[in-house]
Design an enzyme around this catalytic site. Structure first.
Site, PDB file in Angstrom:
ATOM      1  N   ASP A 141      84.166  67.531  96.085  1.00 36.59           N
ATOM      2  CA  ASP A 141      82.837  67.524  95.476  1.00 36.59           C
ATOM      3  C   ASP A 141      82.881  68.176  94.090  1.00 36.59           C
ATOM      4  OD1 ASP A 141      80.109  67.063  95.180  1.00 36.59           O
ATOM      5  OD2 ASP A 141      79.564  68.983  96.087  1.00 36.59           O
ATOM      6  N   HIS A 184      77.892  76.870 101.277  1.00 36.65           N
ATOM      7  CA  HIS A 184      78.723  76.118 102.209  1.00 36.65           C
ATOM      8  C   HIS A 184      80.198  76.330 101.894  1.00 36.65           C
ATOM      9  CE1 HIS A 184      77.334  73.435  98.878  1.00 36.65           C
ATOM     10  NE2 HIS A 184      78.647  73.330  98.698  1.00 36.65           N
ATOM     11  N   ARG A 282      78.050  82.624  88.770  1.00 32.89           N
ATOM     12  CA  ARG A 282      77.091  81.550  89.015  1.00 32.89           C
ATOM     13  C   ARG A 282      77.070  81.268  90.512  1.00 32.89           C
ATOM     14  NH1 ARG A 282      77.506  76.096  89.977  1.00 32.89           N
ATOM     15  NH2 ARG A 282      75.982  74.675  89.057  1.00 32.89           N
ATOM     16  N   ASP A 284      76.081  79.087  93.455  1.00 36.01           N
ATOM     17  CA  ASP A 284      75.775  77.670  93.602  1.00 36.01           C
ATOM     18  C   ASP A 284      74.890  77.400  94.815  1.00 36.01           C
ATOM     19  OD1 ASP A 284      76.444  74.824  92.761  1.00 36.01           O
ATOM     20  OD2 ASP A 284      77.030  74.794  94.875  1.00 36.01           O
ATOM     21  N   GLU A 326      71.809  78.878  90.501  1.00 28.57           N
ATOM     22  CA  GLU A 326      71.880  77.422  90.375  1.00 28.57           C
ATOM     23  C   GLU A 326      70.853  76.861  91.358  1.00 28.57           C
ATOM     24  OE1 GLU A 326      72.739  73.359  91.084  1.00 28.57           O
ATOM     25  OE2 GLU A 326      73.254  74.845  92.593  1.00 28.57           O
ATOM     26  N   ARG A 520      79.129  60.445  88.359  1.00 23.81           N
ATOM     27  CA  ARG A 520      79.006  61.645  87.525  1.00 23.81           C
ATOM     28  C   ARG A 520      80.312  61.964  86.806  1.00 23.81           C
ATOM     29  NH1 ARG A 520      76.644  65.831  91.796  1.00 23.81           N
ATOM     30  NH2 ARG A 520      78.311  64.808  92.965  1.00 23.81           N
TER      31      ARG A 520
END
Length: 654
Positions: A141, A184, A282, A284, A326, A520
């Site tokens: 991912d 996760h 950061r 997520d 985020e 993306r």
């Protein structure tokens, strides 16, 4: 709970710490722990006080904070002290960031270290390394399916390379931002593997169910994040013979924060990366941290309490480290991730201004600022000691999460307007020069998001193919206009790598089976350094964009009014094509900068007398800080050329 009671409890906990911790000189740690313990204990008790193992988990929490403090290097502790003394340091206008994939930008961490001069040439002094942690190939991912949260991808480098890069950046006064995925893990993470093998301890780290009864109750109200590629929110694991909550992808197992052991493990990981040299962490997918049947499982109050607890604990061990939330959520929800305190950010000091990003693109498509102006007016005020990350593009798609009421107020039908925007930026709308692609299209709702590089969305790809010099310049003007808006809005501007040289869509991702399903990757480029070298060749596209941004960054850094102290005032001009706001220098009264952006393809005018003499702009000689020129005036009207911006001061004072 009375503070006296909390102090007594703290003493009991300190007495129960491991001997190797108790015998260390931890004066600064104990001072900070004492100052924050009441909040820490209260939050931990609120979340986990009903559990029989609460006391032992509370001791374990303090041990983790103490252990990571002991491991924290002396230079990092010195930075902590400096930032405690100047606690608003990150609100300065001097910070300008760039987000980049290490492999796409420079190959690996050693390569990145050798390219720092390029970033400093542009003016960048904050670097966000997109995820570098270890992930399974083919199910990563984009780096957010982490299989080892304390190791990095071997193709990128080693932990020693991270520490060396951080030290080198600190010598250059460049901030390092690293990701920690808190919602996760990969299903190949050691915790997930042990859960698969039947270990109940690790099955309790996730949301795992024997049958579909509970998952079906969750599904009644939970939206789908990736309906095209990962429909539903649960995956049946053949090895366990059980259902696992997998909100994002089938190979990403959601962590169960109702288990205090999960919270403590993740705090330990955050502090671990703080100790490798991260100035900013950061976090997520923070909106998803708490799951509750009958809800969307996003933005729950307990998710905010978890973030408050993470921040309080980090303040004890590594107080110089900032958190980025985020949270790409509805505009009314975004500011909640700063925290509930009236002034101080008790959750995350920084949040992505996704609303502003999407509104800027909407203004490009419509050639007016009606929805942009309305959307920003509806955005709740941020806290004093908190700031935005303002960006034009990032590694992710563009979501059109505007508030429907704002769309209606701007004179559009919400459903039809979103469809228009998708059509416009994917080039389906007649006359559109944009070259994006739809992403995450939901056939049930008709919703879609947009992929594409900044330059291709702004029309540069189409213009270059046609060889139309006026169209090329127009797209460059749009690129600079968009960046001028994030540089001056208030917050930290975050550029995206490749945008500084006009990088176009890269469709080579279709040749990689692991990426071909996710468009993306078309805007996650591998930098062409021969193209980047053209920034020194006069008249090239690369030179015009790079030098335009370079100059913009330099002017921003020298303009104190652009610091972020809630010192922005939106101005209604009566001209729908203009987005206009005032920035003031909070430490020097009547020292203002008027920001004007024209989103139309035709010249527009602003009547200075309509400013009600704000900042004395009606009577003073105006100067554009960016160009150094005095803009065109016709009587009392300021003329703004197509896709141009002005940063106007009066008499040169700002």
């Amino acid at each position: 709970m009375y503070e006296q009671v909390s102090h007594s409890l703290l003493n009991d906990i300190l007495d129960r710490l491991k001997p190797e911790i108790r015998k260390r000189d931890l004066r600064h740690f104990y001072t900070r722990l004492g100052g924050n313990f009441y909040a820490i204990y209260s939050l931990f008790h609120h979340l986990y006080g009903q559990r029989k193992d609460f006391d032992s988990q509370m001791v374990r929490l303090v041990e983790v904070m103490a252990s990571q403090y002991i491991k924290r290097g002396d230079k990092l502790k010195e930075l902590d002290t400096q930032r405690e003394r100047n606690h608003n340091w990150f609100l300065s206008q001097e910070w300008v960031g760039m987000a980049l994939y290490t492999d796409g930008f420079a190959g690996d961490l050693k390569g990145l270290k050798s390219r720092l001069g390029y970033l400093q040439e542009l003016g960048i002094n904050m670097i966000h390394l997109m995820p570098i942690l270890e992930c399974p190939q083919g199910a990563s991912d984009g780096g957010y399916a982490v299989s080892d949260a304390r190791n990095i991808d071997k193709r990128i480098g080693t932990l020693e390379d991270v520490r060396s890069l951080a030290a080198h950046m600190h010598q250059r006064n460049i901030l390092l931002t690293l990701d920690v995925v808190v919602n996760h893990t990969s299903d190949e993470h050691a915790w997930a593997q042990q859960a698969r093998e039947g270990d109940q301890k690790y099955q309790d780290y996730y949301y795992i169910f024997e049958n579909r009864d509970v998952p079906d109750m969750f599904e009644e109200t939970m939206p789908e994040i990736f309906p095209e590629t990962a429909p539903g929110n649960f995956t049946f694991d053949e090895a366990m013979g059980k259902w696992v909550m997998t909100v994002f992808n089938s190979y990403q197992w959601d962590l169960n924060y109702s288990n205090p052991a999960v919270f403590i493990e993740m705090l330990d990981i955050i502090l671990f990366w703080a100790n490798q040299g991260a100035d900013i962490v950061r976090l997520d997918a923070v909106a998803f941290l708490w799951k509750k049947i009958g809800t969307t499982c996003q933005n729950e109050r307990e998710a905010h309490l978890i973030l408050q607890l993470m921040k309080d604990c980090s303040q004890v061990t590594a107080p110089g480290v900032l958190f980025i939330a985020e949270a790409i959520v509805a505009p009314v929800e975004i500011t909640k991730y700063f925290g509930e305190d009236a002034v101080i950010a008790k959750e995350c000091e920084i949040a992505y201004n996704a609303t502003y990003m999407a509104l800027l693109w909407e203004a490009v498509a419509t050639k007016n600022a009606k929805l942009l102006d309305q959307g920003i007016r509806s955005l709740p005020d941020k806290l004093d000691r908190a700031t935005w990350l303002n960006y034009v593009r990032c590694h992710d798609d563009i979501g059109l999460g505007f508030d429907n009421a704002d769309i209606v107020h701007a004179g559009y039908d919400p459903l039809a307007h979103r469809r228009f925007l998708v059509d416009y930026f994917t080039g389906s709308y007649d006359g559109s020069p944009a070259r994006g692609q739809p992403f995450g299209r939901n056939e049930k709702t008709g919703d879609a998001r947009i992929s594409g590089s900044l330059a291709s969305l702004a029309g540069l790809e189409t213009a270059l193919e046609s060889g139309d010099e006026s169209a090329i310049q127009r797209s460059i003007d749009v690129i600079l206009l968009l960046h001028s808006m994030i540089m001056s809005f208030g917050g930290i501007p975050l550029l995206y790598y490749g945008d500084e040289i006009g990088t176009l869509n890269d469709c080579t991702f279709l040749e990689d089976a692991n990426k071909a399903h996710d468009n993306r990757w078309m805007h996650r480029p591998r930098i062409d350094w021969e193209k980047a070298d053209r920034r020194h060749q006069h008249g090239t596209v690369e030179q015009r964009i790079f030098e335009g941004l370079q100059k913009m960054i330099a002017v921003r850094k020298s303009t104190p009014a652009f610091a972020d102290y809630n010192n922005r005032l939106l101005i209604e001009t009566g001209n729908p094509h203009l987005f206009v706001f005032m920035r003031n220098n909070p430490f020097l009264p009547n020292s203002n900068v008027l920001v004007v952006g024209n989103f139309d393809a035709a010249p527009q005018s602003l009547t200075l007398s309509d400013l009600s003499n704000r900042g004395h702009f009606e009577y003073a000689q105006l100067q554009d800080l960016y160009s150094g020129e005095s803009p065109t005036l016709f009587k009392d009207q300021l003329v703004i050329p197509p896709y141009r911006f002005y940063w106007l001061s009066h008499g040169g004072a700002y």
